[in-house]
Design a protein around this motif. Structure first.
Motif, PDB file in Angstrom:
ATOM      1  N   THR A  43     -31.797 -90.392 -50.383  1.00 59.35           N
ATOM      2  CA  THR A  43     -31.428 -90.331 -51.798  1.00 59.35           C
ATOM      3  C   THR A  43     -30.166 -91.145 -52.056  1.00 59.35           C
ATOM      4  O   THR A  43     -30.087 -91.881 -53.047  1.00 59.35           O
ATOM      5  CB  THR A  43     -31.229 -88.866 -52.252  1.00 59.35           C
ATOM      6  OG1 THR A  43     -32.415 -88.134 -51.965  1.00 59.35           O
ATOM      7  CG2 THR A  43     -30.913 -88.784 -53.735  1.00 59.35           C
ATOM      8  N   LEU A  44     -29.199 -91.049 -51.161  1.00 60.32           N
ATOM      9  CA  LEU A  44     -27.981 -91.856 -51.298  1.00 60.32           C
ATOM     10  C   LEU A  44     -28.324 -93.336 -51.264  1.00 60.32           C
ATOM     11  O   LEU A  44     -27.857 -94.114 -52.102  1.00 60.32           O
ATOM     12  CB  LEU A  44     -26.977 -91.518 -50.198  1.00 60.32           C
ATOM     13  CG  LEU A  44     -25.719 -92.383 -50.181  1.00 60.32           C
ATOM     14  CD1 LEU A  44     -24.899 -92.172 -51.456  1.00 60.32           C
ATOM     15  CD2 LEU A  44     -24.888 -92.082 -48.956  1.00 60.32           C
ATOM     16  N   HIS A  45     -29.163 -93.738 -50.315  1.00 54.06           N
ATOM     17  CA  HIS A  45     -29.543 -95.147 -50.213  1.00 54.06           C
ATOM     18  C   HIS A  45     -30.245 -95.607 -51.491  1.00 54.06           C
ATOM     19  O   HIS A  45     -29.965 -96.698 -52.001  1.00 54.06           O
ATOM     20  CB  HIS A  45     -30.434 -95.367 -48.994  1.00 54.06           C
ATOM     21  CG  HIS A  45     -30.832 -96.793 -48.834  1.00 54.06           C
ATOM     22  ND1 HIS A  45     -32.070 -97.245 -49.209  1.00 54.06           N
ATOM     23  CD2 HIS A  45     -30.147 -97.871 -48.368  1.00 54.06           C
ATOM     24  CE1 HIS A  45     -32.139 -98.545 -48.975  1.00 54.06           C
ATOM     25  NE2 HIS A  45     -30.989 -98.953 -48.462  1.00 54.06           N
ATOM     26  N   GLU A  46     -31.142 -94.776 -52.026  1.00 48.54           N
ATOM     27  CA  GLU A  46     -31.850 -95.125 -53.262  1.00 48.54           C
ATOM     28  C   GLU A  46     -30.878 -95.309 -54.425  1.00 48.54           C
ATOM     29  O   GLU A  46     -31.026 -96.235 -55.228  1.00 48.54           O
ATOM     30  CB  GLU A  46     -32.869 -94.044 -53.608  1.00 48.54           C
ATOM     31  CG  GLU A  46     -34.074 -94.016 -52.692  1.00 48.54           C
ATOM     32  CD  GLU A  46     -34.941 -92.789 -52.912  1.00 48.54           C
ATOM     33  OE1 GLU A  46     -34.766 -92.079 -53.937  1.00 48.54           O
ATOM     34  OE2 GLU A  46     -35.798 -92.529 -52.048  1.00 48.54           O
ATOM     35  N   VAL A  47     -29.905 -94.422 -54.519  1.00 46.74           N
ATOM     36  CA  VAL A  47     -28.916 -94.531 -55.607  1.00 46.74           C
ATOM     37  C   VAL A  47     -28.098 -95.811 -55.444  1.00 46.74           C
ATOM     38  O   VAL A  47     -27.874 -96.539 -56.421  1.00 46.74           O
ATOM     39  CB  VAL A  47     -27.995 -93.289 -55.644  1.00 46.74           C
ATOM     40  CG1 VAL A  47     -26.805 -93.510 -56.554  1.00 46.74           C
ATOM     41  CG2 VAL A  47     -28.776 -92.064 -56.078  1.00 46.74           C
ATOM     42  N   LEU A  48     -27.666 -96.117 -54.228  1.00 53.60           N
ATOM     43  CA  LEU A  48     -26.852 -97.320 -54.003  1.00 53.60           C
ATOM     44  C   LEU A  48     -27.651 -98.603 -54.212  1.00 53.60           C
ATOM     45  O   LEU A  48     -27.080 -99.641 -54.544  1.00 53.60           O
ATOM     46  CB  LEU A  48     -26.267 -97.298 -52.590  1.00 53.60           C
ATOM     47  CG  LEU A  48     -25.216 -96.228 -52.309  1.00 53.60           C
ATOM     48  CD1 LEU A  48     -24.783 -96.271 -50.851  1.00 53.60           C
ATOM     49  CD2 LEU A  48     -24.018 -96.377 -53.234  1.00 53.60           C
TER      50      LEU A  48
END
Length: 162
Positions: free
Chosen positions: A105-110
């Motif tokens: 999820t963090l990677h998707e947001v970034l």
């Protein structure tokens, strides 16, 4: 704070029936009061270290209205103090470990078009936490510019924002 539950329990018990030993109960309340004043005095002389203060000051000078930020993973008070919105829902280590353990999820947001203006990383490595930060780090390296290091925090700015 640690004394509050015990004092409440003691007060509730004392209110239920007459104390068998009034001096003992009075002594307990007295001890709780004196120890509370001692802790407050100690904290007045030796304030709690707030390592996020330089980050708050830095972003306060540089963040523009409408900017967003992520603090990975601890120090969410930075966002609260600056009233910055965060597109990533997990700001503390426990929710991250439970709900986003692979940091997808963090990677998707970034990687998204709505990625935050600022990213604050509280530790240079997620290895002690058992999290693989490599995908997120690659995204930081590709889409962000390191703005500054402030103690244990590294602040990144979205590259397209100069």
């Amino acid at each position: 704070m640690a004394l509050v539950p015990g004092v409440v329990l003691l007060a509730a018990t004392a209110a239920q029936r007459p104390p068998a030993a009034p001096r003992l109960v009075g002594g307990a309340f007295g001890f709780a009061g004196v120890s509370t004043l001692a802790v407050i005095g100690w904290l007045g002389i030796h304030p709690i270290d707030r390592p996020e203060e330089p980050v708050i000051a830095y972003l306060d000078r540089r963040a523009a209205p409408g900017d967003t930020a992520i603090v990975a993973f601890g120090g969410a008070n930075v966002l609260r103090e600056l009233e910055l919105d965060c597109p990533y829902p997990y700001l503390w280590s426990l929710p991250v470990r439970v709900r986003d353990p692979d940091l997808s999820t963090l990677h998707e947001v970034l990687a998204s078009p709505e990625r935050p203006t600022w990213v604050v990383v509280s530790d240079p490595s997620m290895e002690p936490w058992g999290l693989d930060f490599s995908d997120a780090q690659r995204e930081l390296d590709n889409s962000y510019t390191p703005a500054t290091d402030l103690g244990r925090f590294t602040v990144y700015r979205r590259a397209s924002d100069g």
